[in-house]
Design an enzyme around this catalytic site. Structure first.
Site, PDB file in Angstrom:
ATOM      1  N   ASP A  82      75.060  76.140  30.204  1.00 48.99           N
ATOM      2  CA  ASP A  82      76.395  76.512  30.668  1.00 48.99           C
ATOM      3  C   ASP A  82      77.215  75.274  31.023  1.00 48.99           C
ATOM      4  O   ASP A  82      76.668  74.265  31.464  1.00 48.99           O
ATOM      5  CB  ASP A  82      76.260  77.420  31.894  1.00 48.99           C
ATOM      6  CG  ASP A  82      77.531  78.176  32.207  1.00 48.99           C
ATOM      7  OD1 ASP A  82      78.423  78.243  31.337  1.00 48.99           O
ATOM      8  OD2 ASP A  82      77.642  78.716  33.318  1.00 48.99           O
ATOM      9  N   HIS A  99      81.574  72.172  23.144  1.00 51.54           N
ATOM     10  CA  HIS A  99      80.459  72.874  22.499  1.00 51.54           C
ATOM     11  C   HIS A  99      79.659  71.938  21.598  1.00 51.54           C
ATOM     12  O   HIS A  99      78.425  72.019  21.541  1.00 51.54           O
ATOM     13  CB  HIS A  99      80.984  74.060  21.692  1.00 51.54           C
ATOM     14  CG  HIS A  99      81.456  75.203  22.539  1.00 51.54           C
ATOM     15  ND1 HIS A  99      80.632  75.854  23.418  1.00 51.54           N
ATOM     16  CD2 HIS A  99      82.681  75.811  22.641  1.00 51.54           C
ATOM     17  CE1 HIS A  99      81.304  76.822  24.028  1.00 51.54           C
ATOM     18  NE2 HIS A  99      82.539  76.815  23.582  1.00 51.54           N
ATOM     19  N   LEU A 193      56.073  73.362  18.772  1.00 56.78           N
ATOM     20  CA  LEU A 193      56.967  74.088  19.672  1.00 56.78           C
ATOM     21  C   LEU A 193      57.601  75.277  18.962  1.00 56.78           C
ATOM     22  O   LEU A 193      58.041  75.165  17.821  1.00 56.78           O
ATOM     23  CB  LEU A 193      58.064  73.146  20.168  1.00 56.78           C
ATOM     24  CG  LEU A 193      59.177  73.770  21.022  1.00 56.78           C
ATOM     25  CD1 LEU A 193      58.653  74.140  22.402  1.00 56.78           C
ATOM     26  CD2 LEU A 193      60.360  72.821  21.130  1.00 56.78           C
TER      27      LEU A 193
END
Length: 303
Positions: A82, A99, A193
């Site tokens: 955020d 962004h 991962l």
């Protein structure tokens, strides 16, 4: 200044917030040169052999040098990234630049978690509520996600990382759906991962769709009412794609202290870390500090 708060879910009436020690971390106001991302290089991802994740994984001794104990490392970290737009606004930049800055940091976090030997990492990037944002912003994000699936995920694949997408992808643009399919198919054999990216995701919807699937199975006689338990329910949630569906810790940047309809079932006993700084300012040192704090917690799951 980095400010963290750790929330420990507990059935007791004690206040669950434990403030962590604050550390001064330099915060540059000038934007970094990280905005030159090509949004149009959507070449088809080749199907190449799977990669060995062990080549880049940090050994136990190196973890200890960083102040981390290998046996206390979390299996699964979830991140609510955020603050991208607020970061850009404070610097007189466009929201798009915020962004893109966040995307750069996301890549750094993904590669670091892979090096640290984590099993799973989930990013909450676009919720079902985000469709109510201005169309221009939504269109930009969809294009950014598509480019991420094509270029970033291919780099992850070469590092032995597997990628999956959580959420209802049927509402996403067709080209993005295709890019997601390619990303998932070309990396499904990787054993490093497991990166999960939440797009058009809702924790409430996840629980509802799981409930409907189980109810349908009972109606059709496939299972009995007595068969329904937590394990069965987990098998119907979006996170059924991973061996470790429940995050050990959640990190939310940007100063907000809520989970925002994210993984509501899976976060039942997750350690919650709330970071004041915006996601584009999030650094490796911040992750290591959170991991050290996490390792100091005694998790008894209400017992």
């Amino acid at each position: 200044m980095l400010s963290l708060r750790l929330a420990v879910p507990s059935p007791s009436p004690i206040n669950p917030l434990f403030p962590l020690k604050q550390h001064k971390i330099s915060r540059s106001i000038a934007p970094r040169k990280i905005f030159g991302i090509n949004l149009h290089s959507h070449s088809k991802t080749p199907k190449l052999p799977t990669s060995n994740p062990n080549d880049d994984v940090i050994e136990g001794r190196e973890l200890e040098i960083r102040g981390l104990l290998p046996e206390l490392m979390p299996k699964h970290i979830a991140v609510i990234a955020d603050g991208n737009r607020r970061w850009a606004s404070e610097r007189g930049l466009l929201g798009k630049q915020g962004h893109r800055a966040g995307r750069r940091v996301m890549k750094e976090v993904v590669l670091l978690c892979s090096e640290l030997g984590l099993e799973a990492l989930t990013f909450f990037l676009f919720s079902t509520e985000n469709w109510f944002r201005p169309k221009e912003q939504v269109d930009f994000l969809m294009a950014e996600f598509e480019d991420m699936m094509v270029s970033d995920v291919e780099e992850y694949r070469r590092k032995g990382i597997r990628t999956s997408v959580l959420g209802d992808t049927s509402r996403l643009p067709k080209s993005l759906q295709k890019a997601i399919t390619v990303a998932e198919e070309t990396s499904k054999g990787n054993t490093g991962l497991h990166l999960m990216i939440s797009l058009n995701y809702s924790g409430k919807h996840d629980i509802l769709q799981a409930t409907k699937k189980i109810a349908s199975k009972v109606k059709d006689g496939m299972i009995f009412l007595e068969d329904i338990n937590e394990s069965l329910f987990l098998e119907e949630l979006n996170t059924k794609c991973t061996e470790f569906p429940n995050p050990d810790l959640l990190i939310r940047t940007g100063g907000e202290r809520r989970v925002s309809n994210f993984m509501l079932w899976q976060l039942a006993y997750t350690e919650l870390f709330f970071v004041e700084k915006y996601f584009p300012d999030f650094k490796e040192a911040d992750i290591l500090e959170i991991l050290r704090s996490f390792q100091q917690r005694h998790r008894n799951y209400g017992r």
